[in-house]
Design an enzyme around this catalytic site. Structure first.
Site, PDB file in Angstrom:
ATOM      1  N   ARG A   1      40.129  53.395  26.005  1.00 31.55           N
ATOM      2  CA  ARG A   1      40.819  53.379  24.712  1.00 31.55           C
ATOM      3  C   ARG A   1      40.597  52.036  24.008  1.00 31.55           C
ATOM      4  O   ARG A   1      40.062  51.108  24.604  1.00 31.55           O
ATOM      5  CB  ARG A   1      42.298  53.680  24.944  1.00 31.55           C
ATOM      6  CG  ARG A   1      42.519  55.140  25.372  1.00 31.55           C
ATOM      7  CD  ARG A   1      43.949  55.385  25.781  1.00 31.55           C
ATOM      8  NE  ARG A   1      44.868  54.924  24.762  1.00 31.55           N
ATOM      9  CZ  ARG A   1      46.140  54.593  24.999  1.00 31.55           C
ATOM     10  NH1 ARG A   1      46.646  54.690  26.219  1.00 31.55           N
ATOM     11  NH2 ARG A   1      46.910  54.180  24.020  1.00 31.55           N
TER      12      ARG A   1
ATOM     13  N   ARG B   1      39.919  73.375  -1.703  1.00 26.52           N
ATOM     14  CA  ARG B   1      39.350  74.317  -0.743  1.00 26.52           C
ATOM     15  C   ARG B   1      39.354  73.780   0.680  1.00 26.52           C
ATOM     16  O   ARG B   1      39.060  74.498   1.630  1.00 26.52           O
ATOM     17  CB  ARG B   1      37.935  74.717  -1.178  1.00 26.52           C
ATOM     18  CG  ARG B   1      37.973  75.597  -2.418  1.00 26.52           C
ATOM     19  CD  ARG B   1      36.588  75.880  -2.929  1.00 26.52           C
ATOM     20  NE  ARG B   1      35.854  76.704  -1.981  1.00 26.52           N
ATOM     21  CZ  ARG B   1      34.520  76.737  -1.911  1.00 26.52           C
ATOM     22  NH1 ARG B   1      33.812  75.977  -2.701  1.00 26.52           N
ATOM     23  NH2 ARG B   1      33.934  77.523  -1.044  1.00 26.52           N
TER      24      ARG B   1
ATOM     25  N   ARG C   1      57.400  47.207  49.155  1.00 32.65           N
ATOM     26  CA  ARG C   1      57.667  48.609  49.471  1.00 32.65           C
ATOM     27  C   ARG C   1      58.681  48.647  50.593  1.00 32.65           C
ATOM     28  O   ARG C   1      58.872  47.661  51.304  1.00 32.65           O
ATOM     29  CB  ARG C   1      56.384  49.325  49.884  1.00 32.65           C
ATOM     30  CG  ARG C   1      55.772  48.734  51.130  1.00 32.65           C
ATOM     31  CD  ARG C   1      54.347  49.216  51.370  1.00 32.65           C
ATOM     32  NE  ARG C   1      53.894  48.783  52.680  1.00 32.65           N
ATOM     33  CZ  ARG C   1      52.622  48.610  52.996  1.00 32.65           C
ATOM     34  NH1 ARG C   1      51.667  48.806  52.114  1.00 32.65           N
ATOM     35  NH2 ARG C   1      52.281  48.221  54.209  1.00 32.65           N
TER      36      ARG C   1
ATOM     37  N   TYR D   1      54.718  48.851  29.608  1.00 36.19           N
ATOM     38  CA  TYR D   1      55.623  49.151  28.499  1.00 36.19           C
ATOM     39  C   TYR D   1      57.046  49.291  29.023  1.00 36.19           C
ATOM     40  O   TYR D   1      57.297  50.035  29.977  1.00 36.19           O
ATOM     41  CB  TYR D   1      55.156  50.477  27.868  1.00 36.19           C
ATOM     42  CG  TYR D   1      55.879  50.871  26.610  1.00 36.19           C
ATOM     43  CD1 TYR D   1      56.006  49.982  25.547  1.00 36.19           C
ATOM     44  CD2 TYR D   1      56.419  52.150  26.473  1.00 36.19           C
ATOM     45  CE1 TYR D   1      56.649  50.357  24.388  1.00 36.19           C
ATOM     46  CE2 TYR D   1      57.062  52.537  25.310  1.00 36.19           C
ATOM     47  CZ  TYR D   1      57.173  51.633  24.267  1.00 36.19           C
ATOM     48  OH  TYR D   1      57.815  52.008  23.115  1.00 36.19           O
TER      49      TYR D   1
ATOM     50  N   GLU E   1      22.496  73.532 -16.019  1.00 36.72           N
ATOM     51  CA  GLU E   1      23.555  73.962 -15.096  1.00 36.72           C
ATOM     52  C   GLU E   1      23.509  75.481 -14.932  1.00 36.72           C
ATOM     53  O   GLU E   1      23.160  76.207 -15.867  1.00 36.72           O
ATOM     54  CB  GLU E   1      24.919  73.512 -15.621  1.00 36.72           C
ATOM     55  CG  GLU E   1      25.163  72.021 -15.493  1.00 36.72           C
ATOM     56  CD  GLU E   1      24.976  71.531 -14.075  1.00 36.72           C
ATOM     57  OE1 GLU E   1      25.752  71.897 -13.191  1.00 36.72           O
ATOM     58  OE2 GLU E   1      24.016  70.767 -13.835  1.00 36.72           O
TER      59      GLU E   1
ATOM     60  N   GLY F   1      22.505  73.084 -10.494  1.00 38.21           N
ATOM     61  CA  GLY F   1      21.727  72.850 -11.704  1.00 38.21           C
ATOM     62  C   GLY F   1      20.247  72.984 -11.359  1.00 38.21           C
ATOM     63  O   GLY F   1      19.820  72.591 -10.281  1.00 38.21           O
TER      64      GLY F   1
ATOM     65  N   ALA G   1      34.625  59.972  -6.859  1.00 35.82           N
ATOM     66  CA  ALA G   1      35.504  60.440  -5.790  1.00 35.82           C
ATOM     67  C   ALA G   1      36.812  60.967  -6.348  1.00 35.82           C
ATOM     68  O   ALA G   1      37.856  60.894  -5.703  1.00 35.82           O
ATOM     69  CB  ALA G   1      35.757  59.302  -4.790  1.00 35.82           C
TER      70      ALA G   1
HETATM   71  C1  UD1 Z   1      26.799  68.995  -9.768  1.00 37.92           C
HETATM   72  C2  UD1 Z   1      25.662  68.948 -10.782  1.00 37.92           C
HETATM   73  C3  UD1 Z   1      24.656  70.047 -10.434  1.00 37.92           C
HETATM   74  C4  UD1 Z   1      24.154  69.851  -9.032  1.00 37.92           C
HETATM   75  C5  UD1 Z   1      25.315  69.821  -8.048  1.00 37.92           C
HETATM   76  C6  UD1 Z   1      24.832  69.422  -6.679  1.00 37.92           C
HETATM   77  C7  UD1 Z   1      26.650  68.184 -12.865  1.00 37.92           C
HETATM   78  C8  UD1 Z   1      27.131  68.565 -14.213  1.00 37.92           C
HETATM   79  N1  UD1 Z   1      26.195  69.167 -12.101  1.00 37.92           N
HETATM   80  O1  UD1 Z   1      27.450  70.254  -9.966  1.00 37.92           O
HETATM   81  O2  UD1 Z   1      23.542  70.004 -11.346  1.00 37.92           O
HETATM   82  O3  UD1 Z   1      23.245  70.898  -8.691  1.00 37.92           O
HETATM   83  O4  UD1 Z   1      26.288  68.819  -8.457  1.00 37.92           O
HETATM   84  O5  UD1 Z   1      25.856  69.557  -5.756  1.00 37.92           O
HETATM   85  O6  UD1 Z   1      26.655  66.995 -12.546  1.00 37.92           O
HETATM   86  N2  UD1 Z   1      33.594  64.749 -10.300  1.00 37.92           N
HETATM   87  C9  UD1 Z   1      34.514  63.849 -10.788  1.00 37.92           C
HETATM   88  N3  UD1 Z   1      35.106  64.095 -11.980  1.00 37.92           N
HETATM   89  C10 UD1 Z   1      34.811  65.193 -12.716  1.00 37.92           C
HETATM   90  C11 UD1 Z   1      33.878  66.113 -12.209  1.00 37.92           C
HETATM   91  C12 UD1 Z   1      33.274  65.852 -10.980  1.00 37.92           C
HETATM   92  O7  UD1 Z   1      34.799  62.832 -10.151  1.00 37.92           O
HETATM   93  O8  UD1 Z   1      35.378  65.334 -13.795  1.00 37.92           O
HETATM   94  C13 UD1 Z   1      32.967  64.467  -8.998  1.00 37.92           C
HETATM   95  C14 UD1 Z   1      33.391  65.477  -7.950  1.00 37.92           C
HETATM   96  O9  UD1 Z   1      34.514  65.018  -7.212  1.00 37.92           O
HETATM   97  C15 UD1 Z   1      32.170  65.543  -7.049  1.00 37.92           C
HETATM   98  C16 UD1 Z   1      31.021  65.291  -8.017  1.00 37.92           C
HETATM   99  O10 UD1 Z   1      31.578  64.641  -9.129  1.00 37.92           O
HETATM  100  O11 UD1 Z   1      32.166  64.511  -6.082  1.00 37.92           O
HETATM  101  C17 UD1 Z   1      30.301  66.560  -8.431  1.00 37.92           C
HETATM  102  O12 UD1 Z   1      31.181  67.408  -9.117  1.00 37.92           O
HETATM  103  P1  UD1 Z   1      31.146  68.977  -8.936  1.00 37.92           P
HETATM  104  O13 UD1 Z   1      32.178  69.565  -9.798  1.00 37.92           O
HETATM  105  O14 UD1 Z   1      31.148  69.315  -7.502  1.00 37.92           O
HETATM  106  O15 UD1 Z   1      29.713  69.302  -9.566  1.00 37.92           O
HETATM  107  P2  UD1 Z   1      28.889  70.647  -9.346  1.00 37.92           P
HETATM  108  O16 UD1 Z   1      29.432  71.692 -10.228  1.00 37.92           O
HETATM  109  O17 UD1 Z   1      28.751  70.936  -7.907  1.00 37.92           O
END
Ligand code: UD1
Ligand code: CA
Length: 457
Positions: A320, A19, A427, A374, A159, A145, A13
């Site tokens: 609520r 974005r 009243r 309140y 990848e 990938g 996370a």
């Molecule tokens: C990754 C997969 C890809 C797959 C795709 C599916 C790898 C190298 N590639 O690519 O094969 O098809 O997901 O959606 O795993 N994150 C970190 N630290 C980092 C990098 C990433 O915490 O240094 C977390 C990101 O917050 C995210 C997840 O890992 O939750 C995936 O990272 P992201 O950069 O989105 O990987 P993709 O390039 O989409």
């Protein structure tokens, strides 16, 4: 269920989140009233639980706090620099070193993953694989990938940026989530290097490395929906639509009638009993329970509310947090209830605000009644006894108690307690002056009759 196996789930996370154009970390955005991270952790727990490790970016105390609301024992690890998915996993090295049988790696931004799918990943390990990944066939594979298969077995993940033109034609893609045999996990992860197009440590290299170590890797097919990653607000909205379809289907399956399911919005934790009827355009926020045979009429909004068996709510009602509607009680149109119990069989049918109150069993609260809870700084309680009758358009100025069976005359402002079975009138006395209107017209309008004065027609 492989209960004899121990498991560690590592949730990545660290996220970038730019974005989303948000000040909030991406994984804290919500679907169906629950954060993306909360959905992922809920799926982990439903898949059998075990230890949870969360890998966050620097200054992400809020992400850790959110993780702990869903998994109180979650261990947090900080990835200081974003150097790839394997690098992120290794931030949790000490957790992996504890030696769980299954190490399941999930992305915090992939909230639609189902518990059954995580179980299938673990099942593949139990059946002897060292690495299990999720494979899916997106309409457009660009950016994902690719899974390189040799017959039934997985040989490598390439990848997108590193793939040859020929490899790019492969439609089977990596969903991202992965399970590793806990005994081999560190040995595999530590062999991953950053010699690739992005100079990152790719988790996906785990497959080829495991194969080189003489271990097996498998791919498990899933629907694209399950591995949808959220990067933009538009994707968040698409995921919401997928999740709402699932939640509606589950409510129908559990025995509720949704007259127009596509117009009902549920929260991830909404509990709906059997033979409940939900009319169109109803919205549930988090924390709602609707017991059997209750009816929620059109255009109602509920949040943190408990609706008892056979109760009726709406149309146009707002419940609520802390609203507790008893069995067979009625909350009618344009009624707002907050932190209040409407006990069994009581009725608040029209245009009322009931806040910080108890409305006793069988009491009847007339149209337009307001609990004045309140005073500008603090909230106060209103107690309405069993079988009491509150005349229309009354204000009950809290703290105040209306005893069991008491009557409050319409239009009263009640500031002092009313004993049981008493009548309270708060009243102004009505004044009647015979002939006054006719005299006024004669003076002002020079003796024309009412009919002439209004222009006839
Ligand atoms: C990754 C997969 C890809 C797959 C795709 C599916 C790898 C190298 N590639 O690519 O094969 O098809 O997901 O959606 O795993 N994150 C970190 N630290 C980092 C990098 C990433 O915490 O240094 C977390 C990101 O917050 C995210 C997840 O890992 O939750 C995936 O990272 P992201 O950069 O989105 O990987 P993709 O390039 O989409
Ligand atoms: Ca991604």
């Amino acid at each position: 269920m492989p209960t004899h196996r121990t498991s560690l789930a590592i949730v990545l996370a660290a996220g970038e989140g730019t974005r989303m154009r948000s000040r909030r970390p991406k994984v804290l955005h919500a679907l169906a009233g629950r954060s993306l991270l909360g959905h992922v952790i809920a799926a982990i727990r439903q898949a059998g639980g075990g230890a949870v490790a969360v890998v966050v970016g620097p200054d992400h105390a809020d992400v850790v706090a959110e993780a702990r609301t869903h998994a109180p024992d979650a261990e947090a690890f900080v990835q200081d620099e974003r150097r790839g998915t394997a690098h992120a996993v290794l931030a949790a090295r000490t957790a992996i070193a504890c030696g769980a049988d299954d190490v399941v790696i999930v992305f915090g931004d992939t909230p639609l993953i189902r518990p059954q799918t995580l179980q299938r990943l673990k099942g593949a390990l139990a059946a002897g694989a060292a690495v299990a990944v999720l494979g899916f066939r997106p309409r457009d594979p660009t950016g994902y990938g690719r899974l390189l298969m040799d017959g039934g077995s997985l040989t490598a993940i390439r990848e997108d940026r590193d793939a040859s033109a020929q490899e790019r034609t492969i439609g089977l893609c990596n969903g991202g989530l992965m399970a590793l045999d806990g005994r081999q996990a560190l040995a595999i992860l530590e062999r991953i290097d950053d010699r690739n197009a992005k100079n990152e440590f790719y988790l996906t290299d785990a497959v080829a490395i495991a194969r080189a170590m003489g271990l097996t890797a498998v791919a498990i097919d899933v629907e694209e929906d399950e591995v949808r990653g959220i990067n933009t607000r538009a994707q968040l909205a698409e995921a919401e639509a997928v999740l709402q379809r699932r939640l509606r289907a589950a409510a129908l399956e559990a025995g509720a009638t949704l007259v127009a399911p596509e117009t009902v919005f549920l929260a991830a934790d909404t509990v709906i009993g059997r033979d409940v009827v939900i009319e169109p355009n109803v919205v549930f926020g988090p924390g709602c329970v609707v017991e059997d045979e209750a009816v929620i009429l059109a255009f109602s909004h509920l949040q943190g509310a408990h609706v008892g068996k056979g109760a009726s709510v709406g149309p146009f009602a707002r419940l609520r947090p802390g609203a507790r509607i008893g069995a067979r009680a009625k909350v009618g149109n344009f009624v707002e209830v907050k932190a209040a119990a409407i006990e069994a069989g009581a009725k608040v049918n029209h245009l009322s605000y009931i806040g910080n109150a108890t409305v006793g069993e069988g009491a009847n609260v007339g149209a337009g009644t307001i609990t004045c809870n309140y005073d500008g700084s603090a909230k106060h309680h209103t107690e309405i006894g069993k079988g009491a009758f509150i005349g229309s358009n009354s204000s009950l100025v809290a703290p105040v108690t209306v005893g069991d069976g008491a009557y409050v005359g319409s239009g009263s402002v009640i500031t002092r307690d009313v004993p049981a079975d008493a009548l309270a009138l708060g009243r102004a006395q009505q004044v009647v002056r015979e002939g006054w209107a006719a005299r006024w017209r004669r003076i002002r309008l020079g003796g024309k009759s009412k009919h002439e004065a209004s222009g006839g027609a």
